[in-house]
Motif scaffolding. Structure first.
Motif: not given
Length: 158
Positions: A33, A37, A41, A80, A83, A87-88
């Protein structure tokens, strides 16, 4: 610029040396992840490939950009606000696939600025960044996440 050399030649090899099951010292992201990221990002955003809006007050931008130029590191547990708390989901089938994408995104970033050296890209926290500030921020961001997974990099070494 030694930071650019580091990003292009050392970042992904260092990430590949981290055991895939290593737990972060802080934060919720696992290693894959975090790599994803950095791609999205980090490098995709810095290349201007993502739509973003400025979230920092205009009068704070000189202080924020001074931080990029400083030797100060991002603090552990830096939040952040753009976000999610969780987590995504993973976008790649494996950590290696995520590393391959990150290497491609790094190359795209440098190519974008090679083709348009005067380009500036909006960062949601730091405002409009030129090539130099973008590289410094990406370097600082990358070192932060390497430290998150227990990798210390000698800042004097490209």
């Amino acid at each position: 610029m030694q930071q650019a050399v580091f990003l292009q030649t050392r970042l992904v090899p260092l990430l590949r040396q981290i055991p895939p099951d290593r737990k972060p010292l802080w934060g919720q992201m696992n290693l894959q992840q975090m790599v994803e990221h950095l791609s999205r990002e980090g490098f995709q955003q810095a290349a201007g490939l993502l739509q973003v809006s400025l979230v920092t007050e205009a009068e704070q931008l000189p202080k924020m950009q001074a931080f990029i130029r400083s030797d100060k590191a991002f603090r552990e547990h830096t939040k952040n606000p753009l976000m999610p708390e969780i987590p995504y989901p993973l976008r790649h089938v494996s950590l290696e696939a995520a590393c391959i994408t990150l290497q491609k995104d790094i190359a795209v970033f440098f190519d974008v600025f090679k083709q348009s050296p005067e380009k500036q890209v909006l960062n949601p926290f730091f405002g409009m960044l030129d090539y130099e500030l973008s590289v410094l921020l990406l370097y600082k961001h990358s070192l932060h996440h390497l430290r998150q997974f227990g990798v210390e990099v000698d800042a004097a070494m490209p």
